[in-house]
Structure formats: C-alpha cells, structure tokens
Scaffold this motif. Structure first.
Motif, PDB file in Angstrom:
ATOM      1  N   ALA A 108      -7.512 -37.131  10.384  1.00 29.23           N
ATOM      2  CA  ALA A 108      -7.109 -37.326   8.992  1.00 29.23           C
ATOM      3  C   ALA A 108      -6.551 -38.727   8.762  1.00 29.23           C
ATOM      4  CB  ALA A 108      -6.078 -36.274   8.601  1.00 29.23           C
ATOM      5  N   SER A 109      -5.774 -39.224   9.715  1.00 31.10           N
ATOM      6  CA  SER A 109      -5.180 -40.556   9.568  1.00 31.10           C
ATOM      7  C   SER A 109      -6.249 -41.634   9.536  1.00 31.10           C
ATOM      8  CB  SER A 109      -4.197 -40.809  10.719  1.00 31.10           C
ATOM      9  OG  SER A 109      -3.506 -42.013  10.534  1.00 31.10           O
ATOM     10  N   LYS A 147      -3.671 -42.448   0.225  1.00 31.40           N
ATOM     11  CA  LYS A 147      -3.851 -41.655   1.435  1.00 31.40           C
ATOM     12  C   LYS A 147      -3.584 -40.177   1.193  1.00 31.40           C
ATOM     13  CE  LYS A 147      -2.739 -45.438   4.596  1.00 31.40           C
ATOM     14  NZ  LYS A 147      -1.810 -45.932   5.637  1.00 31.40           N
ATOM     15  N   TRP A 148      -2.589 -39.888   0.354  1.00 30.07           N
ATOM     16  CA  TRP A 148      -2.255 -38.484   0.099  1.00 30.07           C
ATOM     17  C   TRP A 148      -3.413 -37.759  -0.573  1.00 30.07           C
ATOM     18  CZ3 TRP A 148      -2.582 -36.509  -4.758  1.00 30.07           C
ATOM     19  CH2 TRP A 148      -2.523 -37.394  -5.829  1.00 30.07           C
ATOM     20  N   VAL A 185      -3.280 -32.078   8.993  1.00 25.04           N
ATOM     21  CA  VAL A 185      -4.188 -32.925   8.214  1.00 25.04           C
ATOM     22  C   VAL A 185      -3.400 -33.698   7.160  1.00 25.04           C
ATOM     23  CG1 VAL A 185      -6.091 -32.916   6.549  1.00 25.04           C
ATOM     24  CG2 VAL A 185      -6.243 -31.527   8.619  1.00 25.04           C
ATOM     25  N   MET A 186      -2.496 -33.018   6.478  1.00 23.18           N
ATOM     26  CA  MET A 186      -1.683 -33.671   5.446  1.00 23.18           C
ATOM     27  C   MET A 186      -0.767 -34.734   6.055  1.00 23.18           C
ATOM     28  SD  MET A 186      -2.652 -32.372   2.588  1.00 23.18           S
ATOM     29  CE  MET A 186      -1.365 -32.955   1.484  1.00 23.18           C
ATOM     30  N   LEU A 187      -0.249 -34.475   7.242  1.00 22.61           N
ATOM     31  CA  LEU A 187       0.631 -35.447   7.895  1.00 22.61           C
ATOM     32  C   LEU A 187      -0.114 -36.722   8.279  1.00 22.61           C
ATOM     33  CD1 LEU A 187       2.881 -33.257  10.244  1.00 22.61           C
ATOM     34  CD2 LEU A 187       3.581 -34.541   8.208  1.00 22.61           C
ATOM     35  N   GLY A 188      -1.441 -36.632   8.328  1.00 24.92           N
ATOM     36  CA  GLY A 188      -2.230 -37.808   8.648  1.00 24.92           C
ATOM     37  C   GLY A 188      -2.022 -38.951   7.679  1.00 24.92           C
TER      38      GLY A 188
END
Length: 477
Positions: free
Chosen positions: A163-164, A178-179, A398-401
């Motif tokens: 994800a990142s 990015k979000w 995935v969201m933390l990416g």
C-alpha cells in the motif's frame, strides 16, 4: 527502533539466511536430480486441464496465478530499485541466482505441500508448510510457529509495504492524496476477499497474466529503443556481482557483500522461494497429472517468471536510465523506477507506472490474504468472527500504508521473511528424503512413457502420514 531492527536484519541476513538459502537450493538441486533443468519440459503437461474447473480444488493454472499474484508486487518494482541502489547492478545477478537455485527449493516445498494436503469440511483442498510440519515431521508446534509468522507477514506487514509503494507512486504521478489511494485499495481488497479463495483465484488468473505481460513488454520496448546501451548494462551487472567495478564519478562503488546481500534479500522478497508462502497456493490445486511433483514443477516456473523475467524488466529500465548517485531510502525505491521510465519515455510514464504498481499491489494483497486465511484453518481458528478480524487487520495495514514510515515497514518485512524462511527451510531440509522419493517416482514414470500417478500404496513409509482419500482412487486419464 530502526537501529535495532537494522542490527537484527544484519544478523539474520548476513550470518544465517543467505548461507541457509544457498545450501538449501544447492541441496535440492542435487537431491531432485537437477529438477529446474531436467523437468522444465514437463511444465506444459502439468498445466493440462488447467482451464477446466475442478470440484475439489483450484486448477494448476489458478494456483500458479494465485502464487504469482503474491510474488508480483512492489518487490518487482520498488524492491528491484532498492536492491540496485543498495547493492549496485551486481545485485541483479544475485537475484537471478536466487531464482535459479530457488526453483529447486520451490519444487521441494510445493511438492511437499501437495503430498500432505488435506480436505476441509467442504471437500476443498488445504495445505502448506504448517501441514507438512505436522504430518510429515510430526511437529505441530513448528507448524503453529510458522502459521503465526505467516499471519504477521502476509496478513499484516507485507500489505503495508504494498500500500505504501502505491501511495508514493500515485502521489508522485498525479498528486493524489495518499489517504485516498489507500482507501480505494482497501475498499477493493475487502470487496474481493469477501468472495473467498475461488473468487480471488478467478480474478488473478486473468488479471495477473495481463499486467505481467504489459510490464515485460515495457521492458522489451526499452531494450529495443536503447539497444546500444545494453552491452554496458550487461557488463555492469556481471562485473558488479563480484565487486569488480570501480567507482566512477558521481556513482558509488559497491562491494561483493553489498551486491550479494541486497540481491538475495530483494530476490527472495520477490520470488518467495523457500519462504513457505507459495506452498499454501500449491496445496489447493487439483494437480494434473495426479502426482505431487506436477504442482511442484508448475510452481517452480513461477519463481523463474517472477525474478528472471519480470524483475529483469524493472532492472533494465533502471540501468538503461543510469545508476543512482547514492543509496536510496525505501521511501525512494518506487520513485527511482518512475524517474527512470520518465527519463526514457516521457512524463506520461509516471502515471502508467502508478497504475501498474496499483494493480500489482492489489493482486498481491488479496493473494496474501488467502495465505493468511489458509493458516487460520491450520490453527483451527477459521470461525466467521476470526476471518473478519483478519480482514479488518488487512484493511488497517493497507490504510497505514499512507502514514507509516516505509523504512520501518521494509525492515519489519525483511525480519518476518527471515523468520518464516528459517522455519520453512529447516522443515523441508528434514523432509528432503521425501522430496527425493517424489521426484524420482515422477521421473521414473515419465521415462517409462506413462502418465505419472501417485500411489500411496507404493510408499508404506509415507502412507500413514498422508490424509486418507486425497490420493487414492484418482483417475489416470
């Protein structure tokens, strides 16, 4: 914390895993009779009936695409860039080496996964390293340990890496927040994961080959357009592999150790040979011909395709554009490939690469999820509540990416790879006599001109450890 993780990585990769990987690859190359060279001609035969749905498992092609989906991700683009920036062009050579010897290791682990697979309550095949640790070695505790490592790696850490990389690529190409990128990725992941293994397999069997072909064609176009630079690129790879190149102005000099370590780390992250991940997909297949070695042959081709073909396309793009002036941070890995492609073809390539990374990361995340859910089955925790807890964990990572430091995530990914691989390699080395038996039986039948068929009755030492009803009574045609 980063310094501590770096120290752990140096111990695991510099002192343990590289030698273990080399030994395992060479050992299984010998024990299986040069399987990656002698058996490759049977690849197409092992894919026979691959497009006909099977009632009790995935087809060989679906299992191959699922395992390739997990392999093909940011490791093929950002990971290759990092390998070159940290180890120089020579790292590409050592990535090729991991693939060639890793093919034998992959054959061993995937054949074992097929041999010791079981059926779930719905009659579908399940299996993987945890199963052959329990049934083949009689060490359930080892299988539990491996499953925990896999859940942490494929259920959580690797998804943040994917994800990142996507978030960085699209932010650089189109200034997309990015979000927003990770939110769309998370929504698509949830939508597909809710359809289960067969739904994921059906998606990957057409989406992955298309995207992989597009990326390989991209590499070929660059080779054709800049054919005059290719002799220099090839020279850089082979001289750099052994630390023979001299530092030029504006370019750092790389040592043999840097090239070897970077190539093995990124090569293994990409092709996963020996890690114990692809056997989870291999075990779900209704192998044809009905022999454990058939799926081992199919899966070892995935290692070759991933590293020697797809990763090489990325390496060519980067090296034709020119070496980085200094080692990059993990945050800059994907940007190096973007800048290289833009310099060679034009600004439009930045968005093109962003789309490619998005799709690669997406299929990788959903395949990672199938591995994690498979190991919930082994741990006997596959209740509806726990499955949704796993899905929630995947989405959170995935969201933390979008916010987590990619340097930290890559360090965690390297540690988790090492722990999984050490556990799995120990198991398959202990089971190497079984691998030799499987390989010899398959080749014996091929030499006799008959379609290989695994008969447990011929191997009384193995039969008590194989799940009943899995291999008995299978049709020969």
């Amino acid at each position: 914390m980063p310094d501590f993780l770096t120290f752990i990585n140096e111990i695991l990769w510099g002192s343990v895993l590289i030698y273990l990987l080399l030994f395992a690859g060479i050992w299984f190359t010998w024990r299986s009779g040069l399987v990656q060279f002698r058996y490759i001609r049977y690849f197409t035969r092992a894919l026979k009936k691959s497009f006909i749905p099977q009632p009790d498992g995935l087809t060989a092609f679906q299992a191959l695409c699922t395992s390739l989906a997990a392999r093909v991700g940011s490791g093929n683009i950002a990971g290759v860039a990092l390998a070159i920036s940290m180890g120089g062009p020579g790292a590409v050579f050592w990535m090729w080496v991991t693939a060639l010897i890793g093919m034998a290791t992959s054959f061993a682990e995937c054949s074992l996964a097929q041999l010791y697979k079981t059926r779930n309550r719905h009659g579908q095949f399940h299996g993987g390293p945890a199963w052959y640790m329990e049934h083949g070695l009689g060490m359930r505790w080892m299988g539990v340990l491996f499953s925990v490592f896999l859940l942490l790696s494929f259920g959580l850490v690797f998804n943040a890496v994917q994800a990142s990389s996507v978030a960085f690529a699209l932010a650089h190409a189109w200034d997309i927040p990015k979000w927003l990128t990770v939110s769309v990725l998370a929504a698509l992941t949830l939508l597909v994961c809710a359809r289960g293994l067969r739904g994921i397999a059906r998606l990957t069997q057409w989406l992955l080959p298309l995207m992989a072909l597009l990326w390989v064609v991209t590499g070929l176009v660059i080779i054709i357009l800049y054919i005059d630079r290719m002799p220099h690129v090839i020279t850089l790879i082979f001289t750099g592999a052994f630390g023979w190149q001299e530092a030029a102005s504006g370019v750092v000099g790389y040592t043999f150790s840097q090239a070897l370590t970077s190539g093995f780390q990124r090569g293994m992250f990409s092709n996963e040979a020996g890690m114990g991940s692809s056997p989870n997909a291999a075990a779900t297949a209704s192998s044809w011909p009905p022999h454990p070695a058939a799926q081992g042959i199919v899966q070892m081709i995935g290692v070759f395709v991933d590293t020697v073909i797809i990763c090489s396309a990325t390496a060519v793009i980067i090296l034709v554009a020119g070496l980085p002036e200094k080692p990059l941070t993990p945050d800059e890995g994907i940007l190096l490939t973007q800048h290289a492609l833009v310099n060679l073809t034009g600004h439009w390539a930045s968005g093109y690469l962003g789309v490619m990374v998005f799709v690669f990361a997406f299929v990788s995340i959903i395949a990672n999820y199938t591995y994690a859910e498979n190991n919930l089955v082994f741990l006997r925790l596959d209740t509806r509540r726990n499955i949704w807890l796993l899905r929630t964990g995947v989405l959170v990572m995935v969201m933390l990416g979008a916010v987590v430091s990619l340097t930290l995530v890559w360090q965690l990914a390297d540690i988790s790879i090492a722990l999984m691989a050490i556990t799995n390699l120990t198991a398959i080395l202990l089971l190497s006599p079984v691998v030799k038996t499987i390989a010899s039986d398959y080749l014996r039948q091929r030499k006799l001109g008959i379609k290989p068929h695994f008969d447990p009755a011929r191997f009384p030492e193995l039969k008590p450890h194989i799940a009943p009803g899995v291999w008995e009574g299978l049709p020969r045609e």
